[in-house]
Every structure is written in structure tokens, then in C-alpha cells.
Write an enzyme that holds these catalytic residues in place. Structure first.
Site, short mmCIF file in Angstrom:
data_model
loop_
_atom_site.label_atom_id
_atom_site.label_comp_id
_atom_site.label_asym_id
_atom_site.label_seq_id
_atom_site.Cartn_x
_atom_site.Cartn_y
_atom_site.Cartn_z
N CYS A 106 17.09 50.43 65.87
CA CYS A 106 18.50 49.27 65.42
C CYS A 106 19.34 50.83 66.15
CB CYS A 106 18.45 48.43 64.75
SG CYS A 106 18.04 49.06 63.01
N ASN A 107 19.22 51.86 65.72
CA ASN A 107 19.42 52.77 64.52
C ASN A 107 19.32 53.96 65.72
OD1 ASN A 107 18.84 53.51 60.74
ND2 ASN A 107 19.85 51.54 61.71
N GLU A 110 15.40 55.00 54.96
CA GLU A 110 14.14 54.19 53.96
C GLU A 110 13.16 54.36 54.89
OE1 GLU A 110 13.64 52.47 57.71
OE2 GLU A 110 15.17 53.78 59.48
N THR A 111 11.75 53.62 55.01
CA THR A 111 10.37 54.34 55.33
C THR A 111 10.28 53.79 57.09
OG1 THR A 111 9.53 52.27 54.19
CG2 THR A 111 9.91 54.24 52.93
N GLN A 143 7.71 53.42 62.91
CA GLN A 143 8.33 53.10 64.36
C GLN A 143 8.01 54.67 65.16
OE1 GLN A 143 12.72 52.05 63.35
NE2 GLN A 143 12.46 50.36 63.40
N ALA A 155 8.99 37.68 64.82
CA ALA A 155 7.79 37.49 64.39
C ALA A 155 7.54 39.68 63.55
CB ALA A 155 7.30 36.41 64.35
N ALA A 209 7.97 43.65 62.48
CA ALA A 209 8.40 44.14 61.31
C ALA A 209 9.75 43.95 61.17
CB ALA A 209 7.82 45.85 61.64
N THR A 210 10.48 44.05 61.52
CA THR A 210 11.81 43.75 60.91
C THR A 210 11.97 42.29 60.34
OG1 THR A 210 13.13 44.94 62.26
CG2 THR A 210 14.46 43.88 61.53
N ALA A 211 11.61 41.31 60.74
CA ALA A 211 11.34 39.85 60.05
C ALA A 211 10.52 39.92 59.47
CB ALA A 211 10.26 38.90 62.02
#
Length: 449
Positions: free
Chosen positions: A60-61, A126-127, A132, A201, A203-205
Site C-alpha cells: 500500500c506504500n 512499522e513491521t 512483505q 482475510a 495479513a492486513t485484516a
């Protein structure tokens, strides 16, 4: 002895990166260039950009393409990657250049280390970026395009990130994009008695559900295309599960909807609200490409928050991140290790042949000495071999250390090849005349006394 007939330095292969990130490119550009699915992405980039090694990091970055190319091909390889990203973004390459991050060599290694530490993330320190990067490397391996340069760069970057992250300021108290999404709504307290839906569903979820663990929601529902992934995740966090076919019904009853899928197209569109009664509803879209169609923001009662809107919640203290001496020092230290490895790696043929030639001469002279000694027991033979090995190692230590650490190692390697007659056309060391064996009385004399 068979000698190598090739050149004793390999063409220097260097690291390069071309990409877009949240600081240089807006979301509408990043989502067009993003790889919604990483499966096969590295192989596709390698084939189109004509590179043997590739790593695709699409989050997302950022959307970043790492590659390895011979030094004489670095510029052309960079241009091929720019053309590839421009094609994906459906933009002229010259226009896209204004939004790009491009580095080569040690600067590319330092950039990857900064990314791995979270220094370049929207949420400082952030980790999630660690997993990723590891996933990107796994995919590159599966695609058969993770060579020694990419492997080494990632290994050192992850080590650098681990050392640098503790030195970063975390004044925002936010450690992931998911936490920033919850904070943007006012934190878990603001979700009391709310109906909350999480779409996705991955890692972000999982991060989202952890961030929501203290919220006293009226209802918490997890929606995903495959129930096999959703069920265990929902069970761990006390959430209900809905099928993908029920998405419209679930969203109709929601106060807050978090979306975090890897879909290449929006999963929530105007038609999902067409049959619902007007009500205040907030969508927090953590997907890139976006999961929520932009037109949903046109509803007067609807609020849409995308990833670029979350920057303020994760970047407190980020202004000083680049000036944070200790974190930068760790990055520089590990980038320098990558440069030293590159230099040594290019000289491995010379180093290997020098070792091989020394071992050949050692073994030859040991056998001659043992022949002159006549009958000796196994222990004495081992003493002779051990002494010869120690002598060779001590004599080679300084030349090998110089080859590994000297800034002008390539020129030094040429001198080493000449001094030790390592070149293919150099004459071999002539054999000495045979020496008669010593008398038996001398041969029986104990060694090492």
C-alpha cells in the site's frame, strides 16, 4: 593441473531499483502500477525487462522493482524498468519520471535497508514491511529469478532494518497501517456499539482485527472470497463470518467498513449501496489498488478514507527520521557491507584460483617431503600436512585480506594473478628434479622433536 581458461574477474553485477512510493507518487498513480497479485510478477518483470534477477515489492506504500544487472547495462536496465512501470500505469515514461525513485549500487542497497527498517513507510517504523519483503523474496525464488545479488541485498537489508528500527521515534504510537486506520476513526473507543465489517482475510485484516480487539462493537463481521481463510482468523478474534455473496447485505447494516483485499478492481461499488437506506457510513480503504470505488465518496452521508489519508496518523516524528543519526548509521553500515560483498564477489575467481594453486603446490611438496622421509607413521604424516597447511594459510592471509578489502581490488587482483602466475597462458611451476629417499635411519627419526 587443469587451469581455468576464463578471465579471473567476473563482470560486476550491481543492484538497481525503480519505483513509486507514498512520498513521491499519489495513490491514483501507485494503484495503476501496482501488482494486485504477486504470483508470477517477478518472472513477468524479469522477462519484460530482460533481467536475470528481480524482486517485486508492491504494497500500500510502494511499488518497487529491484533488479540485478551488469554495470555496463545498469542505465539501460533502469530505462527498461521505467518503461515497464509506465506501461502498467498507462502514462508516458517522461511524465512518470517525476514520481519515480531510482537508485543503483550501494544507494539501492541503502534504500532497501531503509524500507526494511520502516524508515520509508507511511507509518514510521512499522513491521509489516518485514513480512512483505520476505514474501517478495519467496515469490522471486518461486519464479526462479532470485539470484545471489537479490538474496544478499535482502538478507543485509533485513538485518539493517532490525538494527535501525529501535532507533526510530515512535511518537505517534501507531505501528501499522491497520492501527492508523483505527486511529483515524478516533480509536477503539469511537467504535463502541458500532457495526463493523472487515473485507479481506490477509495479513492486513489480521492486523486490523488485533487493532480492534479492545473495541466494544455491536457487531464485527469478516467477509472474504474464501471461507477457508476467513474462518480461523475470525475465530481467533471473536468475529462472525459472512460469504462473499452476502457482501452487499452485510455492508448495508455497517457503520464502518474496513477493506484490505488484493483485488485489482474495487470490490465495493455504487451498486452495493443502491438498495440500502441512506445512513452515515465510513469506509476505510487500505487496499492498493483501491478496494472502494471513488464514486462512493459522492454520497453525502458516506465518508471514504484511503491509505494516503492516513499519513498524518503514522508520520508523527517522521520529519526527523531522515536526520536520526543512529538509525541512519545502521543503514550506512549495512549498505557498506553489501558494497564490500560485491567487490569480493567479483574477485572470487581470482581468490579461488589462488587458493587452488596454493593447495596444489602444498600437496606436491608434502608428498615430496614424505617420499624423502621414507617410512613414517600416520601421525607423523598428518603433522607434516598440518604444518604445510598452516604455512600456506599464513602466507595467503594478507593477499586474500587485501583482495577482499582494498578499494582498488580489481587492479590488485591483476597483480596477484601475475605474481602467482595464475593466468591461463602463464607457465606452470616447473617440477624439481627427483630427490633420493633418505636413509632408513634418518627416516625412522621421530618428527616434531
Amino acid at each position: 593441473m587443469i587451469r581455468l581458461a576464463a578471465s579471473f574477474t567476473v563482470p560486476r553485477v550491481n543492484l538497481l531499483v525503480v519505483g513509486l512510493d507514498h512520498r513521491t507518487a499519489p495513490l491514483w498513480i501507485r494503484e495503476r502500477a501496482a501488482f494486485a497479485s504477486w504470483a508470477g510478477a517477478a518472472r513477468e518483470v524479469a522477462e519484460r525487462a530482460v533481467l536475470r534477477e528481480v524482486l517485486v515489492l508492491s504494497t500500500c506504500n510502494r511499488v518497487e522493482l529491484y533488479g540485478a544487472a551488469d554495470e555496463h547495462d545498469l542505465h539501460a536496465a533502469t530505462e527498461r524498468l521505467i518503461a515497464l512501470l509506465a506501461d502498467r500505469a498507462a502514462m508516458p515514461a517522461e511524465l512518470l519520471r517525476d514520481y519515480l525513485v531510482t537508485y543503483t549500487g550501494v544507494a539501492a542497497a541503502a534504500h532497501l535497508a531503509r524500507v526494511a527498517s520502516g524508515m520509508e513507510s507511511m507509518v514510521l517504523g512499522e513491521t509489516q514491511i518485514v513480512s512483505q519483503i520476505k514474501r517478495a523474496l519467496t515469490d522471486a525464488r518461486s519464479d526462479g529469478v532470485a539470484g545471489r545479488v537479490i538474496e544478499r541485498a535482502v538478507s543485509l537489508a533485513l538485518a539493517a532494518g532490525k538494527r535501525a528500527r529501535p532507533h526510530l521515534p515512535h511518537t505517534s504510537g501507531v505501528h501499522s497501517v491497520a492501527e492508523a486506520g483505527v486511529r483515524a476513526l478516533g480509536g477503539v473507543a469511537a467504535l463502541s456499539d458500532a457495526s463493523v465489517v472487515v473485507v479481506g482475510a490477509g495479513a492486513t485484516a489480521a492486523d486490523l482485527l488485533r487493532a480492534l480487539s479492545g473495541a466494544r462493537t455491536r457487531r464485527l463481521v469478516l467477509v472474504n472470497r474464501t471461507l477457508d481463510r476467513a474462518l480461523p482468523l475470525a475465530a481467533r478474534h471473536g468475529a462472525a463470518v459472512a460469504s462473499w455473496e452476502a457482501l452487499e447485505v452485510v455492508v448495508a447494516d455497517a457503520d464502518v467498513v474496513f477493506t484490505c483485499t488484493s483485488s485489482a478492481a474495487p470490490v465495493l461499488r455504487r451498486e452495493h449501496l443502491a438498495r440500502t437506506a441512506p445512513r452515515r457510513r465510513t469506509f476505510v480503504d487500505l487496499g492498493v489498488p483501491r478496494n472502494v470505488a471513488p464514486e462512493l465518496a459522492e454520497h453525502s452521508a458516506t465518508r471514504v478514507i484511503d491509505v494516503d489519508s492516513l499519513g498524518a496518523w503514522g508520520q508523527a516524528g517522521a520529519a526527523t527520521a531522515h536526520a536520526h543519526t543512529d538509525a541512519e548509521a545502521e543503514v550506512s553500515r549495512w549498505a557498506a557491507r553489501f558494497e564490500r560483498w560485491q567487490r569480493t564477489s567479483a574477485l572470487q575467481p581470482t581468490i579461488a584460483q589462488l587458493r587452488d594453486e596454493a593447495a596444489r603446490v602444498r600437496d606436491l611438496e608434502v608428498e615430496r617431503a614424505l617420499a624423502r622421509l621414507g617410512a613414517v607413521d600416520p601421525r607423523e604424516r598428518e603433522i607434516v600436512r598440518e604444518m604445510a597447511t598452516r604455512l600456506v594459510n599464513k602466507l595467503l592471509h594478507q593477499p586474500l585480506a587485501a583482495l577482499s578489502g582494498d578499494a582498488d581490488a580489481a587492479a590488485l587482483a591483476a597483480s596477484v594473478r601475475r605474481l602467482f602466475a595464475l593466468d591461463a597462458d602463464a607457465p606452470a611451476v616447473p617440477n624439481e628434479p627427483a630427490v633420493p629417499s633418505l636413509p632408513a635411519s634418518r627416516a625412522a627419526t621421530p618428527l616434531g622433536v
